[in-house]
Each structure stands twice: as C-alpha cells, then as structure tokens.
Design a protein around this motif. Sequence first.
Motif, PDB file in Angstrom:
ATOM      1  N   LEU A  42      57.136  53.497  56.486  1.00 31.30           N
ATOM      2  CA  LEU A  42      56.013  52.610  56.194  1.00 31.30           C
ATOM      3  C   LEU A  42      55.590  52.685  54.733  1.00 31.30           C
ATOM      4  O   LEU A  42      55.339  51.656  54.086  1.00 31.30           O
ATOM      5  CB  LEU A  42      54.832  52.964  57.118  1.00 31.30           C
ATOM      6  CG  LEU A  42      53.555  52.172  56.919  1.00 31.30           C
ATOM      7  CD1 LEU A  42      53.786  50.684  57.086  1.00 31.30           C
ATOM      8  CD2 LEU A  42      52.478  52.652  57.901  1.00 31.30           C
ATOM      9  N   LEU A  46      55.392  49.564  52.090  1.00 32.17           N
ATOM     10  CA  LEU A  46      54.161  49.099  51.447  1.00 32.17           C
ATOM     11  C   LEU A  46      54.324  49.086  49.926  1.00 32.17           C
ATOM     12  O   LEU A  46      53.835  48.179  49.247  1.00 32.17           O
ATOM     13  CB  LEU A  46      52.976  49.978  51.871  1.00 32.17           C
ATOM     14  CG  LEU A  46      52.595  49.876  53.354  1.00 32.17           C
ATOM     15  CD1 LEU A  46      51.508  50.882  53.707  1.00 32.17           C
ATOM     16  CD2 LEU A  46      52.149  48.458  53.715  1.00 32.17           C
ATOM     17  N   VAL A  70      44.223  38.113  59.539  1.00 33.23           N
ATOM     18  CA  VAL A  70      44.978  38.710  60.640  1.00 33.23           C
ATOM     19  C   VAL A  70      44.075  38.954  61.845  1.00 33.23           C
ATOM     20  O   VAL A  70      42.960  39.469  61.709  1.00 33.23           O
ATOM     21  CB  VAL A  70      45.594  40.060  60.196  1.00 33.23           C
ATOM     22  CG1 VAL A  70      46.444  40.648  61.307  1.00 33.23           C
ATOM     23  CG2 VAL A  70      46.395  39.896  58.928  1.00 33.23           C
ATOM     24  N   PHE A  71      44.554  38.571  62.998  1.00 30.81           N
ATOM     25  CA  PHE A  71      43.843  38.861  64.241  1.00 30.81           C
ATOM     26  C   PHE A  71      44.671  39.831  65.058  1.00 30.81           C
ATOM     27  O   PHE A  71      45.889  39.895  64.899  1.00 30.81           O
ATOM     28  CB  PHE A  71      43.604  37.582  65.049  1.00 30.81           C
ATOM     29  CG  PHE A  71      42.577  36.716  64.426  1.00 30.81           C
ATOM     30  CD1 PHE A  71      41.233  37.069  64.501  1.00 30.81           C
ATOM     31  CD2 PHE A  71      42.935  35.567  63.750  1.00 30.81           C
ATOM     32  CE1 PHE A  71      40.268  36.275  63.915  1.00 30.81           C
ATOM     33  CE2 PHE A  71      41.964  34.764  63.164  1.00 30.81           C
ATOM     34  CZ  PHE A  71      40.635  35.121  63.250  1.00 30.81           C
ATOM     35  N   SER A  72      44.020  40.548  65.940  1.00 31.34           N
ATOM     36  CA  SER A  72      44.787  41.553  66.696  1.00 31.34           C
ATOM     37  C   SER A  72      45.026  41.121  68.132  1.00 31.34           C
ATOM     38  O   SER A  72      45.309  41.945  68.995  1.00 31.34           O
ATOM     39  CB  SER A  72      44.094  42.911  66.618  1.00 31.34           C
ATOM     40  OG  SER A  72      43.354  43.174  67.750  1.00 31.34           O
ATOM     41  N   VAL A  76      50.680  44.323  69.336  1.00 35.03           N
ATOM     42  CA  VAL A  76      49.949  45.373  68.630  1.00 35.03           C
ATOM     43  C   VAL A  76      50.734  45.952  67.456  1.00 35.03           C
ATOM     44  O   VAL A  76      50.217  46.110  66.361  1.00 35.03           O
ATOM     45  CB  VAL A  76      49.577  46.506  69.621  1.00 35.03           C
ATOM     46  CG1 VAL A  76      49.044  47.712  68.863  1.00 35.03           C
ATOM     47  CG2 VAL A  76      48.531  46.009  70.591  1.00 35.03           C
ATOM     48  N   VAL A  79      50.945  43.428  64.602  1.00 31.22           N
ATOM     49  CA  VAL A  79      49.649  43.174  63.979  1.00 31.22           C
ATOM     50  C   VAL A  79      49.277  44.286  63.009  1.00 31.22           C
ATOM     51  O   VAL A  79      48.723  44.023  61.948  1.00 31.22           O
ATOM     52  CB  VAL A  79      48.571  42.988  65.063  1.00 31.22           C
ATOM     53  CG1 VAL A  79      47.222  43.463  64.586  1.00 31.22           C
ATOM     54  CG2 VAL A  79      48.506  41.519  65.445  1.00 31.22           C
ATOM     55  N   MET A  80      49.592  45.523  63.336  1.00 32.64           N
ATOM     56  CA  MET A  80      49.280  46.629  62.436  1.00 32.64           C
ATOM     57  C   MET A  80      50.035  46.462  61.115  1.00 32.64           C
ATOM     58  O   MET A  80      49.466  46.587  60.048  1.00 32.64           O
ATOM     59  CB  MET A  80      49.657  47.971  63.075  1.00 32.64           C
ATOM     60  CG  MET A  80      48.728  48.384  64.182  1.00 32.64           C
ATOM     61  SD  MET A  80      47.082  48.767  63.521  1.00 32.64           S
ATOM     62  CE  MET A  80      46.111  47.671  64.518  1.00 32.64           C
ATOM     63  N   ALA A  83      48.506  43.605  59.185  1.00 33.95           N
ATOM     64  CA  ALA A  83      47.226  43.986  58.571  1.00 33.95           C
ATOM     65  C   ALA A  83      47.473  44.852  57.338  1.00 33.95           C
ATOM     66  O   ALA A  83      46.796  44.698  56.316  1.00 33.95           O
ATOM     67  CB  ALA A  83      46.372  44.747  59.581  1.00 33.95           C
ATOM     68  N   GLN A  84      48.462  45.748  57.433  1.00 36.53           N
ATOM     69  CA  GLN A  84      48.719  46.642  56.310  1.00 36.53           C
ATOM     70  C   GLN A  84      49.360  45.905  55.131  1.00 36.53           C
ATOM     71  O   GLN A  84      48.987  46.142  53.979  1.00 36.53           O
ATOM     72  CB  GLN A  84      49.564  47.831  56.790  1.00 36.53           C
ATOM     73  CG  GLN A  84      48.723  48.697  57.749  1.00 36.53           C
ATOM     74  CD  GLN A  84      49.484  49.813  58.413  1.00 36.53           C
ATOM     75  OE1 GLN A  84      50.610  49.635  58.836  1.00 36.53           O
ATOM     76  NE2 GLN A  84      48.863  50.976  58.516  1.00 36.53           N
ATOM     77  N   SER A  86      48.871  42.740  54.508  1.00 32.17           N
ATOM     78  CA  SER A  86      47.811  41.888  53.945  1.00 32.17           C
ATOM     79  C   SER A  86      46.891  42.720  53.066  1.00 32.17           C
ATOM     80  O   SER A  86      46.426  42.259  52.028  1.00 32.17           O
ATOM     81  CB  SER A  86      47.029  41.165  55.048  1.00 32.17           C
ATOM     82  OG  SER A  86      46.056  42.016  55.622  1.00 32.17           O
ATOM     83  N   ALA A  87      46.629  43.987  53.462  1.00 41.14           N
ATOM     84  CA  ALA A  87      45.776  44.853  52.647  1.00 41.14           C
ATOM     85  C   ALA A  87      46.379  45.025  51.254  1.00 41.14           C
ATOM     86  O   ALA A  87      45.659  44.991  50.255  1.00 41.14           O
ATOM     87  CB  ALA A  87      45.609  46.220  53.320  1.00 41.14           C
ATOM     88  N   VAL A  88      47.697  45.190  51.204  1.00 40.61           N
ATOM     89  CA  VAL A  88      48.359  45.390  49.910  1.00 40.61           C
ATOM     90  C   VAL A  88      48.229  44.130  49.048  1.00 40.61           C
ATOM     91  O   VAL A  88      47.908  44.210  47.858  1.00 40.61           O
ATOM     92  CB  VAL A  88      49.836  45.790  50.117  1.00 40.61           C
ATOM     93  CG1 VAL A  88      50.581  45.828  48.795  1.00 40.61           C
ATOM     94  CG2 VAL A  88      49.921  47.148  50.805  1.00 40.61           C
TER      95      VAL A  88
END
Lengths: 185, 185
Positions: A42, A46, A70-72, A76, A79-80, A83-84, A86-88
Amino acid sequence: MRVLGVDPGLTRCGVGVVEGVAGRPLTMVGVGVVRTPADADLGHRLVAVEQGIEQWLDEHRPQYVAVERVFSQHNVRTVMGTAQASAVAILCASRRGIPVALHTPSEVKAAVTGSGRADKAQVGAMVTRLLRLAAPPKPADAADALALAICHIWRAPAQNRLQRAVALHSSRAPRTPHAPKGRTP
Amino acid sequence: MRVLGVDPGLTRCGVGVVEGVAGRPLTMVGVGVVRTPADADLGHRLVAVEQGIEQWLDEHRPQYVAVERVFSQHNVRTVMGTAQASAVAILCASRRGIPVALHTPSEVKAAVTGSGRADKAQVGAMVTRLLRLAAPPKPADAADALALAICHIWRAPAQNRLQRAVALHSSRAPRTPHAPKGRTP
C-alpha cells in the motif's frame, strides 16, 4: 478556467484536464491514467499515486482540482483504496494551495448526461461529444476524470457564489450593498 | 527497534514512539496527538496531518511505522476520514523508505491485553504498565498509538520471517540451505 479531474483509485487513477467556462465549448488539455501495481504494498502504491498526480499538476498547472467524492456503500476493500488514493490527490492539490472540489458520481453523471443514473457508456459518449474528441477516452476511469472536470466547470459559478457567501458570513463583516455581483470564473 | 505507532484520524491522530525488542522492557520515547480543526476543509486537514506526521518522523527517526488498519464496518463518515488520514501517514513513511505495517484493532488489543475485545480503559492500563508510566496517556488515541507500536515490536519477528519467506519465494531464487536462520530485528 483549467480544471484537473481525478477519478481516484489505487489500480487505475483517472486524470483529465479540461479548459473552458460554462456556456462555451470546452477543450481537453490532457487525459491519462496513473497506474500502480496491484501486488505492490500500500505504501509504495500511495507514493506512486502521489508522484503521478504531482506530474500532472506540474505539467498542466490547473486552477482547480475536482475529485470524485467517495462513498462506502460499495465493496469495502475497493472503497478503502479509493478513499486513500483520493486523500493523496486532495493532499497534493491542497499543498499547492489549489482549491479542491468534491463531486459525487451522480452529480457528475447528471452534469454531463442529464441523468444521475447514466451508465459508463453514456458518460463516455457525452464526454466525447462535449470535448469534440474522435473517440471515447479509454479506460473508463480516464473518461470519468474528464467528466469530473466538465462537471466542475459547469457547477463552479454556483459553488463559488456559495463559498463567497459562506466566507462573507463567517468573517462577520457588514455586507457591502455595492459589492460587485458578477460571477467569478 | 524504534517504532512510531499511528492511530489515524482527522480530528485526533494519535502518535506514539516506543523503543525496545520483544521479551525486554519497552521504553516510551514520545507520545502526542496531531489535531486538525473539524471546521477546516478536507484538503487543509490532510495537509495538517502530513505536517504533523513529518514532524514526528523528523524528531524521532523511527525504523518502523505501525498504522491501525481501517475497516469500514462502522460509521461511514468517520471511516472515510480515518482511511484518508491513514493514507497520509502511510505515504509520509513510505516516501522515506520506512517500512509500514498495518495491524487491526483486535490484533493490537490482543497483543497488549491478551484479549481482542478489550476496552479502551484496559488498553490504557496495560500501555501504562508495559511502558512503566505514571498515568495512562490521554487522550485514548495517544494510548492506542503506543499500543500499536508495542504490538508491532512484539509481532515483528514473526512478520519479518514471513516477509523474508515471501521475498525469497517471489524472487524465485533457489533456496540456500545455509541461509542464516537468526531472527532479524
């Protein structure tokens, strides 16, 4: 305005740059996909997403970045990762002071096709038409990134008015009746 | 070995540094919380988390970073923020080439209390005892970060053996019967 749309993902992160203003023909500046190997750990994935997004920001200097919210409700594991990734993307833009807007998948679909429940093919077809391309961008993540950028350009005037109103309200400054009323681009 | 534990979160991101090896008394090197304002936008919050984690890495130079593995079974809004904060922590460590390990909450609880279903108070009490502290670290996120670091130190020998085995297997190199068998720290 020039907008970088990002359809976040660890395996394929769609990126697309569109230039234009609402009500005028739009231009595609660039489109692509940042890929990371599914068997890498991971952390390395990233870092690869960060390097990819940084390259797109360096090369195309967008004024706004639009990222899919992002929706959850779905798978699962996926989506994680989404989300990660998208955070970057959000981190890279915010570090440079570039405003980031989040749009939901249905907002994006509704913006480019008129229906929030449109399928991938319909989105691809409209992106192709709106940007006057010879063929739909492949893979779908790349087309989705362009759709996000288009959505942002079309929704931006309303969002900017809202942000301005919120900023005015939270600064508690007395309202100036002579404030310019023009839309900010 | 020196390990930075990170209990990821946007509002409070627990951080704790523990030094030691399995089977010997452990030492707390530092503990704290990286906070970001709940009313700031997501981009600014992620930038603040990044700056906070970078400071902890700069100051304490950990050899490993242990981050809580995020699941999406709980509150959807919270989980997205947690996943995004964890992405930033993993990114910061991986960018520096520091190995990152993910441990589930029940692995951490089981490591420090003997039960995967221990409550916050129990985890806090055991962290206090194991690190010979005068009082449980507050808030709970800080204690959880220390528990993650402890968990990593205790689980690391087994994980390192596994990683080495995977690396050997994926390199497809012929096995050397004379390879050293000692535990890597």
